[in-house]
Scaffold this motif. Structure first.
Motif, short mmCIF file in Angstrom:
data_model
loop_
_atom_site.label_atom_id
_atom_site.label_comp_id
_atom_site.label_asym_id
_atom_site.label_seq_id
_atom_site.Cartn_x
_atom_site.Cartn_y
_atom_site.Cartn_z
N HIS A 1 0.81 -1.22 0.00
CA HIS A 1 0.00 0.00 0.00
C HIS A 1 0.85 1.27 0.00
O HIS A 1 0.38 2.35 0.36
N CYS B 1 -7.87 -1.67 -0.66
CA CYS B 1 -7.96 -0.99 0.64
C CYS B 1 -8.75 0.30 0.55
O CYS B 1 -9.05 0.93 1.56
N CYS C 1 -7.40 0.74 -5.10
CA CYS C 1 -6.83 -0.43 -4.44
C CYS C 1 -7.92 -1.11 -3.61
O CYS C 1 -8.91 -0.49 -3.24
N HIS D 1 -1.90 2.44 -5.39
CA HIS D 1 -1.01 1.71 -4.49
C HIS D 1 -0.24 0.63 -5.26
O HIS D 1 -0.70 0.15 -6.31
ZN LIG Z 1 -3.96 -0.18 -0.93
#
Ligand SMILES: [Zn+2]
Length: 304
Positions: A160, A172, A170, A177
């Protein structure tokens, strides 16, 4: 795969993933003496914990002196409590304390990619280094850091690292990332663009090996993203080398590593720029299991 009887203590290492649980008896040198693989159960935390207990019980004998887990999770520093696991229903669980009570043995726990970094440092491509970074390029991107001769116990969420301020989303929730740009899934996406919906990262690497310029360029872009991330870390703490493993990383080899070296050389500050080393991992699929075993020996030796 049963080893000859030895008197020296061995440990049980568990490399826990979203699709499989790999467990093994590991000796102090990092040799795997027996190995076992079961699919990770779907569903509840209870089922996952039961599968992990079974994996230990299947290998447990009087030689076993400690247990070590490599888990795809963020761990609370100091306690090793699992805060949140990727691809597994484990949230806010103190697996290490639970196992210590259940089996009456010292128990160590580490993020799986950090465990792999520990293994490559002690037993693989990073032997003898005091500072290194490891990236595992698989379905996602993970990593681990050794700094001043010790495994860094923080999160080391190297997948990340932000490589592009504006980029694809991403898993997340962030953008641009490294995981989006340099994972096996990035290879799958590039392959689909070039060769159609049935192509994947394997296709991409096959075509590159056969001399296809488009495939080589796509892998070079992936390597470029990796190299930029490597340079950012070099500029922070100047590791002696960067080790690249994981299924995709191993398969792509120099198609990714060479462009990564060039990008890292361009972005790293002098004099580190002249000394950036990016090398392939040596332990392959066993890095996680060997690392989990080494984590168990650390617990046995009272390192934490
Ligand atoms: Zn990420």
């Amino acid at each position: 795969m049963v080893a000859p009887a030895v008197e020296a203590p061995v440990v049980i290492g568990l490399d826990v993933g979203g699709t499989k649980i790999l467990s093994g008896l590991v000796d102090r040198k990092g040799n795997v003496l027996a190995e076992r693989e079961v699919p990770s159960p779907d569903g509840s935390e209870e089922r996952v914990l039961a599968a992990l207990d079974e994996a230990v019980e299947a290998l447990l004998d009087e030689r076993v002196a400690a247990i070590g887990y490599g888990i795809p999770a963020n761990l609370e520093r100091g306690t090793g409590r699992i805060l949140h696991a990727m691809n597994l229903p484990l949230d806010d669980v103190d697996l290490a304390s639970r196992s210590r009570e259940r089996f009456g043995l010292p128990v160590g726990i580490e993020n799986d990619a950090s465990a792999a970094a520990l293994a490559e440092w002690r037993r693989g491509a990073g032997r003898g280094a005091s500072n290194l970074v490891m990236f595992t390029l698989g379905t996602g991107v993970g990593g681990g850091i050794v700094v001043d001769g010790r495994l860094f116990r923080g999160w080391a969420e190297l997948g990340h690292i932000v490589v592009r301020e504006v980029g694809e989303r991403c898993v997340c929730g962030g953008r641009g990332h490294l995981e989006v740009l340099a994972s096996g899934q990035a290879g799958d996406r590039a392959a689909r663009v070039l060769y159609g919906p049935d192509a994947d990262a394997h296709t991409l690497i096959e075509r590159a090996t056969a001399g296809d310029d488009g495939a080589r360029a796509a892998l070079a872009r992936i390597g470029e993203s990796l190299g930029v991330a490597v340079a950012s870390l070099v500029n922070i703490f100047d590791p002696e080398l960067t080790v690249v493993g994981g299924g995709f990383g191993a398969a792509a080899g120099d198609f990714v590593l060479e462009p990564a070296r060039q990008a890292a050389g361009r972005e790293a500050v002098l004099p580190a720029r002249n000394a950036v080393r990016i090398v392939a991992a040596e332990l392959g699929n066993e890095a996680g299991l060997v690392g989990a075993g080494l984590v168990a020996f650390e617990a046995l030796d009272g390192a934490r």
